[in-house]
Design a protein around this motif. Sequence first.
Motif, PDB file in Angstrom:
ATOM      1  N   CYS A 263       0.165   4.506 -13.301  1.00  0.00           N
ATOM      2  CA  CYS A 263      -0.890   5.196 -14.097  1.00  0.00           C
ATOM      3  C   CYS A 263      -1.071   4.442 -15.352  1.00  0.00           C
ATOM      4  O   CYS A 263      -0.182   4.406 -16.248  1.00  0.00           O
ATOM      5  CB  CYS A 263      -0.515   6.847 -14.313  1.00  0.00           C
ATOM      6  N   PRO A 264      -2.159   4.460 -15.968  1.00  0.00           N
ATOM      7  CA  PRO A 264      -2.353   3.803 -17.390  1.00  0.00           C
ATOM      8  C   PRO A 264      -2.378   4.425 -18.475  1.00  0.00           C
ATOM      9  O   PRO A 264      -2.452   4.269 -19.635  1.00  0.00           O
ATOM     10  CB  PRO A 264      -3.630   2.848 -17.070  1.00  0.00           C
ATOM     11  N   ALA A 265      -2.503   5.926 -18.352  1.00  0.00           N
ATOM     12  CA  ALA A 265      -2.580   6.779 -19.161  1.00  0.00           C
ATOM     13  C   ALA A 265      -1.186   7.006 -20.110  1.00  0.00           C
ATOM     14  O   ALA A 265      -0.228   6.722 -19.705  1.00  0.00           O
ATOM     15  CB  ALA A 265      -2.679   8.379 -18.859  1.00  0.00           C
ATOM     16  N   PRO A 266      -1.360   6.991 -21.414  1.00  0.00           N
ATOM     17  CA  PRO A 266      -0.223   7.116 -22.298  1.00  0.00           C
ATOM     18  C   PRO A 266       0.987   8.019 -21.644  1.00  0.00           C
ATOM     19  O   PRO A 266       2.142   7.763 -21.801  1.00  0.00           O
ATOM     20  CB  PRO A 266      -0.411   7.610 -23.730  1.00  0.00           C
ATOM     21  N   LYS A 267       0.371   9.241 -21.134  1.00  0.00           N
ATOM     22  CA  LYS A 267       1.553  10.160 -20.590  1.00  0.00           C
ATOM     23  C   LYS A 267       1.398  10.094 -18.903  1.00  0.00           C
ATOM     24  O   LYS A 267       0.142  10.444 -18.320  1.00  0.00           O
ATOM     25  CB  LYS A 267       1.025  11.494 -20.826  1.00  0.00           C
ATOM     26  N   LYS A 268       2.376   9.176 -18.338  1.00  0.00           N
ATOM     27  CA  LYS A 268       1.946   8.877 -16.924  1.00  0.00           C
ATOM     28  C   LYS A 268       1.975  10.122 -16.058  1.00  0.00           C
ATOM     29  O   LYS A 268       2.724  10.920 -16.393  1.00  0.00           O
ATOM     30  CB  LYS A 268       3.265   7.761 -16.565  1.00  0.00           C
ATOM     31  N   ARG A 269       0.920   9.938 -15.181  1.00  0.00           N
ATOM     32  CA  ARG A 269       0.885  11.183 -14.138  1.00  0.00           C
ATOM     33  C   ARG A 269       1.600  10.786 -12.895  1.00  0.00           C
ATOM     34  O   ARG A 269       1.782  11.497 -12.138  1.00  0.00           O
ATOM     35  CB  ARG A 269      -0.585  11.442 -14.047  1.00  0.00           C
ATOM     36  N   TRP A 270       1.546   9.350 -12.660  1.00  0.00           N
ATOM     37  CA  TRP A 270       2.222   8.780 -11.552  1.00  0.00           C
ATOM     38  C   TRP A 270       2.859   7.382 -11.836  1.00  0.00           C
ATOM     39  O   TRP A 270       2.689   7.055 -12.621  1.00  0.00           O
ATOM     40  CB  TRP A 270       1.533   8.795 -10.219  1.00  0.00           C
TER      41      TRP A 270
ATOM     42  N   ILE B 204       0.847  -1.257   0.099  1.00  0.00           N
ATOM     43  CA  ILE B 204       0.007   0.140   0.095  1.00  0.00           C
ATOM     44  C   ILE B 204       0.943   1.250  -0.041  1.00  0.00           C
ATOM     45  O   ILE B 204       1.917   1.283   0.800  1.00  0.00           O
ATOM     46  CB  ILE B 204      -0.974   0.018   1.241  1.00  0.00           C
ATOM     47  N   CYS B 205       0.476   2.263  -0.502  1.00  0.00           N
ATOM     48  CA  CYS B 205       1.173   3.491  -0.625  1.00  0.00           C
ATOM     49  C   CYS B 205       0.957   4.368   0.573  1.00  0.00           C
ATOM     50  O   CYS B 205       0.208   4.185   1.358  1.00  0.00           O
ATOM     51  CB  CYS B 205       0.584   4.549  -1.744  1.00  0.00           C
ATOM     52  N   ASP B 206       2.079   4.824   0.875  1.00  0.00           N
ATOM     53  CA  ASP B 206       1.903   6.020   2.061  1.00  0.00           C
ATOM     54  C   ASP B 206       1.053   6.909   1.814  1.00  0.00           C
ATOM     55  O   ASP B 206       0.575   7.349   0.688  1.00  0.00           O
ATOM     56  CB  ASP B 206       3.400   6.263   2.502  1.00  0.00           C
TER      57      ASP B 206
ATOM     58  N   LYS C 207       0.574   0.060  -4.258  1.00  0.00           N
ATOM     59  CA  LYS C 207       1.887   0.736  -4.446  1.00  0.00           C
ATOM     60  C   LYS C 207       2.453   0.395  -5.900  1.00  0.00           C
ATOM     61  O   LYS C 207       3.115   1.163  -6.453  1.00  0.00           O
ATOM     62  CB  LYS C 207       2.876   0.221  -3.436  1.00  0.00           C
ATOM     63  N   ASP C 208       2.195  -0.893  -6.336  1.00  0.00           N
ATOM     64  CA  ASP C 208       2.994  -1.465  -7.495  1.00  0.00           C
ATOM     65  C   ASP C 208       2.133  -0.985  -8.587  1.00  0.00           C
ATOM     66  O   ASP C 208       2.663  -1.093  -9.920  1.00  0.00           O
ATOM     67  CB  ASP C 208       2.778  -2.919  -7.448  1.00  0.00           C
TER      68      ASP C 208
END
Length: 84
Positions: A77-84, A34-36, A73-74
């Motif tokens: 972002c699935p967008a072509p231009k990754k946001r995270w 999990i992300c912090d 956590k793993d």
Amino acid sequence: MLTNCKACQYTSEIHKAAIETEVARLSNMKGIHICDDDELSRRLEACSSCEHLDINNVCLMCGCYVRIRTLLKDNRCPAPKKRW
């Protein structure tokens, strides 16, 4: 039109409480990373301004609920231009 999450098959009209229940369940599972809180906030902020986010907080690129996708956590972002 309903949007189904490709991973868990929930529909986009699922109640917010059910999403939070799933978040809590995932947070307590062994072996789930999990992300912090800071990373989760950063990811949610990035998604909130994304053109691929629908009004039900579903990512139109992958069909996932962003509240659940951003928690893990793993995931990326699935967008072509990754946001995270």
